[in-house]
Write a protein that holds these residues in place. Structure first.
Motif, PDB file in Angstrom:
ATOM      1  N   GLN A 177     -21.113 -34.510 -81.928  1.00 27.30           N
ATOM      2  CA  GLN A 177     -19.786 -33.978 -82.474  1.00 27.30           C
ATOM      3  C   GLN A 177     -19.719 -33.742 -84.211  1.00 27.30           C
ATOM      4  N   GLU A 178     -20.477 -34.691 -84.740  1.00 24.29           N
ATOM      5  CA  GLU A 178     -20.457 -34.437 -86.226  1.00 24.29           C
ATOM      6  C   GLU A 178     -21.512 -33.836 -86.844  1.00 24.29           C
ATOM      7  N   HIS A 179     -21.584 -32.967 -87.503  1.00 27.21           N
ATOM      8  CA  HIS A 179     -22.696 -32.121 -88.070  1.00 27.21           C
ATOM      9  C   HIS A 179     -22.940 -31.994 -89.694  1.00 27.21           C
ATOM     10  N   TYR A 189     -35.038 -27.698 -69.732  1.00 26.00           N
ATOM     11  CA  TYR A 189     -34.998 -28.242 -68.512  1.00 26.00           C
ATOM     12  C   TYR A 189     -33.741 -28.193 -67.854  1.00 26.00           C
ATOM     13  N   THR A 190     -32.606 -27.495 -68.209  1.00 26.96           N
ATOM     14  CA  THR A 190     -31.434 -27.304 -67.504  1.00 26.96           C
ATOM     15  C   THR A 190     -31.224 -25.809 -67.319  1.00 26.96           C
ATOM     16  N   ASN A 191     -30.273 -25.473 -66.515  1.00 23.31           N
ATOM     17  CA  ASN A 191     -29.934 -24.135 -66.363  1.00 23.31           C
ATOM     18  C   ASN A 191     -28.285 -23.538 -67.183  1.00 23.31           C
ATOM     19  N   LYS A 192     -28.076 -24.738 -68.020  1.00 27.49           N
ATOM     20  CA  LYS A 192     -26.798 -24.223 -68.534  1.00 27.49           C
ATOM     21  C   LYS A 192     -27.023 -23.092 -69.346  1.00 27.49           C
ATOM     22  N   SER A 193     -25.790 -22.478 -69.708  1.00 26.46           N
ATOM     23  CA  SER A 193     -25.714 -21.162 -70.489  1.00 26.46           C
ATOM     24  C   SER A 193     -25.785 -21.707 -72.037  1.00 26.46           C
ATOM     25  N   GLY A 194     -25.815 -20.639 -72.722  1.00 22.05           N
ATOM     26  CA  GLY A 194     -25.779 -20.692 -74.254  1.00 22.05           C
ATOM     27  C   GLY A 194     -24.459 -21.342 -74.716  1.00 22.05           C
ATOM     28  N   LYS A 195     -23.536 -20.699 -73.850  1.00 27.52           N
ATOM     29  CA  LYS A 195     -21.903 -21.060 -74.400  1.00 27.52           C
ATOM     30  C   LYS A 195     -21.710 -22.694 -73.757  1.00 27.52           C
ATOM     31  N   GLU A 196     -22.216 -23.296 -72.914  1.00 25.16           N
ATOM     32  CA  GLU A 196     -22.200 -24.419 -72.145  1.00 25.16           C
ATOM     33  C   GLU A 196     -23.025 -25.465 -73.237  1.00 25.16           C
ATOM     34  N   ILE A 197     -24.382 -24.961 -73.524  1.00 24.78           N
ATOM     35  CA  ILE A 197     -25.033 -25.732 -74.379  1.00 24.78           C
ATOM     36  C   ILE A 197     -24.271 -26.170 -75.814  1.00 24.78           C
ATOM     37  N   LEU A 247     -22.993 -29.499 -77.683  1.00 23.30           N
ATOM     38  CA  LEU A 247     -23.329 -29.875 -78.869  1.00 23.30           C
ATOM     39  C   LEU A 247     -22.297 -29.800 -79.960  1.00 23.30           C
ATOM     40  N   GLY A 248     -21.100 -29.654 -79.733  1.00 21.23           N
ATOM     41  CA  GLY A 248     -20.209 -29.728 -80.700  1.00 21.23           C
ATOM     42  C   GLY A 248     -19.755 -28.496 -81.508  1.00 21.23           C
ATOM     43  N   PHE A 249     -20.312 -27.329 -80.953  1.00 19.59           N
ATOM     44  CA  PHE A 249     -19.881 -26.110 -81.713  1.00 19.59           C
ATOM     45  C   PHE A 249     -18.540 -25.527 -81.221  1.00 19.59           C
ATOM     46  N   ASP A 250     -17.846 -24.981 -82.008  1.00 21.50           N
ATOM     47  CA  ASP A 250     -16.614 -24.315 -81.584  1.00 21.50           C
ATOM     48  C   ASP A 250     -16.439 -23.185 -80.880  1.00 21.50           C
ATOM     49  N   SER A 251     -17.642 -22.427 -81.030  1.00 22.97           N
ATOM     50  CA  SER A 251     -17.494 -21.262 -80.235  1.00 22.97           C
ATOM     51  C   SER A 251     -19.190 -20.709 -79.931  1.00 22.97           C
ATOM     52  N   ALA A 252     -19.483 -19.956 -78.858  1.00 28.25           N
ATOM     53  CA  ALA A 252     -20.725 -19.586 -78.449  1.00 28.25           C
ATOM     54  C   ALA A 252     -21.526 -18.687 -79.548  1.00 28.25           C
ATOM     55  N   HIS A 256     -20.877 -18.996 -82.724  1.00 26.42           N
ATOM     56  CA  HIS A 256     -21.256 -19.910 -83.896  1.00 26.42           C
ATOM     57  C   HIS A 256     -22.469 -20.630 -83.447  1.00 26.42           C
ATOM     58  N   PHE A 257     -22.637 -21.185 -82.349  1.00 26.27           N
ATOM     59  CA  PHE A 257     -24.041 -21.706 -81.827  1.00 26.27           C
ATOM     60  C   PHE A 257     -24.960 -20.892 -81.798  1.00 26.27           C
ATOM     61  N   SER A 258     -25.046 -19.700 -81.541  1.00 31.71           N
ATOM     62  CA  SER A 258     -25.845 -18.506 -81.231  1.00 31.71           C
ATOM     63  C   SER A 258     -26.417 -18.288 -82.611  1.00 31.71           C
ATOM     64  N   ARG A 259     -25.595 -18.150 -83.623  1.00 30.85           N
ATOM     65  CA  ARG A 259     -26.106 -18.069 -85.078  1.00 30.85           C
ATOM     66  C   ARG A 259     -26.761 -19.169 -85.708  1.00 30.85           C
ATOM     67  N   PHE A 260     -26.341 -20.141 -85.346  1.00 35.04           N
ATOM     68  CA  PHE A 260     -26.862 -21.358 -85.766  1.00 35.04           C
ATOM     69  C   PHE A 260     -28.342 -21.440 -85.195  1.00 35.04           C
ATOM     70  N   PHE A 261     -28.536 -21.475 -84.050  1.00 40.60           N
ATOM     71  CA  PHE A 261     -29.887 -21.465 -83.318  1.00 40.60           C
ATOM     72  C   PHE A 261     -30.646 -20.440 -84.031  1.00 40.60           C
ATOM     73  N   LYS A 262     -30.463 -19.319 -83.998  1.00 43.10           N
ATOM     74  CA  LYS A 262     -31.334 -18.159 -84.473  1.00 43.10           C
ATOM     75  C   LYS A 262     -31.650 -18.382 -86.061  1.00 43.10           C
ATOM     76  N   LEU A 263     -30.767 -18.981 -86.715  1.00 43.91           N
ATOM     77  CA  LEU A 263     -31.004 -19.415 -88.342  1.00 43.91           C
ATOM     78  C   LEU A 263     -31.908 -20.445 -88.674  1.00 43.91           C
ATOM     79  N   LYS A 264     -32.075 -21.235 -87.292  1.00 41.93           N
ATOM     80  CA  LYS A 264     -32.895 -22.532 -87.391  1.00 41.93           C
ATOM     81  C   LYS A 264     -34.396 -22.167 -86.686  1.00 41.93           C
ATOM     82  N   THR A 265     -34.289 -21.223 -85.843  1.00 43.24           N
ATOM     83  CA  THR A 265     -35.527 -21.186 -85.085  1.00 43.24           C
ATOM     84  C   THR A 265     -36.230 -19.588 -85.138  1.00 43.24           C
ATOM     85  N   GLY A 266     -35.498 -18.947 -85.611  1.00 44.80           N
ATOM     86  CA  GLY A 266     -35.698 -17.310 -85.700  1.00 44.80           C
ATOM     87  C   GLY A 266     -35.647 -16.683 -84.559  1.00 44.80           C
TER      88      GLY A 266
END
Length: 293
Positions: free
Chosen positions: A202-204, A250-258, A262-267, A269-279
């Protein structure tokens, strides 16, 4: 005690009233942790000892490591792990109902350091005296695993506490290369790590954790820098990414569900965060997993 075909030895203590379980394993070809697999959580923390002088490979959350000979490795309940030669190991696995390391942190001072700490994974080297001391604890466990009386659970908890305290002390000696890491500073870092484990979904932002610790974000950042650790913000982001990868592995959850988990307000936003941190894009990362299996 279970011993099937001489292939493995596994001792299990279970309190049916509380659900508390302690498992001691030796010479077991199947010793592993399934962590977050198919949406299921295994609720066992694990302490593994490599009693052999020979190193061996271990896969933890799909990353390959080498566990040194004569070493100890703590693992937390949501980790997937599998060892190359588990028959060379002895391990203890315990659930929260048997012994909660968070609720009893005043007794063992391991949370946020030995378990849920900054170092992932933490391989603790064992010298000759360490191995002897661990051997004594192992023998006491074996004796009490066969004692079927009403004091058995409390005696086994006492032995587990002794093992955790011993492991924590050895880990502190091993990480004592940072002269700035006083007990007081270590306690603040441990508290930060524990709070992060509780709230990272919830808290980032650093300001949230600094407030709970009665520190300013700048003071907290300076403390971590003094002790040669990554910044608090980097540690928060790394924890989120670690959990995101576990969901993808380990799960079949979609990016939106993940992202929602993990507390992101939009899919997006999470997608941008993941790419920024992992490439990598979420879809590319998951495609790579599929090709590996």
């Amino acid at each position: 005690m279970n011993n099937i075909g001489g292939q493995y030895m596994r001792w299990v203590f279970e309190n049916s009233a509380t659900g508390g379980r302690l498992i001691m394993i030796a010479d077991d070809d199947m010793m592993k942790g399934e962590g977050m697999l198919n949406g299921q959580h295994e609720h066992f923390n694990t302490i593994v000892i490599n009693k052999s002088p020979e190193p061996q490979a271990v896969i933890i959350d799909q990353i390959a490591y080498t566990m040194p000979g004569h070493s100890l490795l703590p693992l937390v309940s949501n980790q997937y792990f599998v060892f190359e030669k588990p028959q060379a190991l002895v391990s203890w696995q315990f659930n929260r109902d048997f012994y909660c390391i968070v609720d009893h942190d005043a007794e063992v001072s391991c949370v946020g350091f030995l378990f849920f700490g900054i170092h992932h994974p933490m391989f603790i080297r064992l010298n000759t005296d360490d191995l002897k001391n661990i051997g004594v604890i192992e023998q006491l466990f074996l004796e009490d695993m066969d004692e079927k009386d009403r004091m058995q659970g409390e005696m086994l908890r006492t032995l587990l506490k002794r093992l955790i305290i011993k492991s924590t002390r050895m880990a502190k000696v091993q990480t004592n290369g940072c002269l700035q890491l006083t007990d007081e500073r270590l306690d603040v870092i441990r508290q930060f790590n524990l709070l992060l484990e509780v709230h990272y979904r919830q808290e980032h932002e650093v300001v949230f954790y600094a407030g709970l610790l009665n520190k300013s974000p700048k003071t907290l950042a300076n403390l971590f820098r003094l002790c040669n650790y990554a910044s608090p913000s980097a540690i928060i982001h790394n924890r989120i990414i670690l959990e995101a990868k576990r969901y993808l592995y380990y799960t079949n959850k979609s990016g939106k569900e993940i992202g929602y988990e993990l507390g992101f307000d939009s899919a997006a936003h999470f997608s941008r965060f993941f790419k920024l941190k992992t490439g990598a894009n979420l879809s590319d990362f998951r495609d790579a997993i599929t090709k590996q299996t």
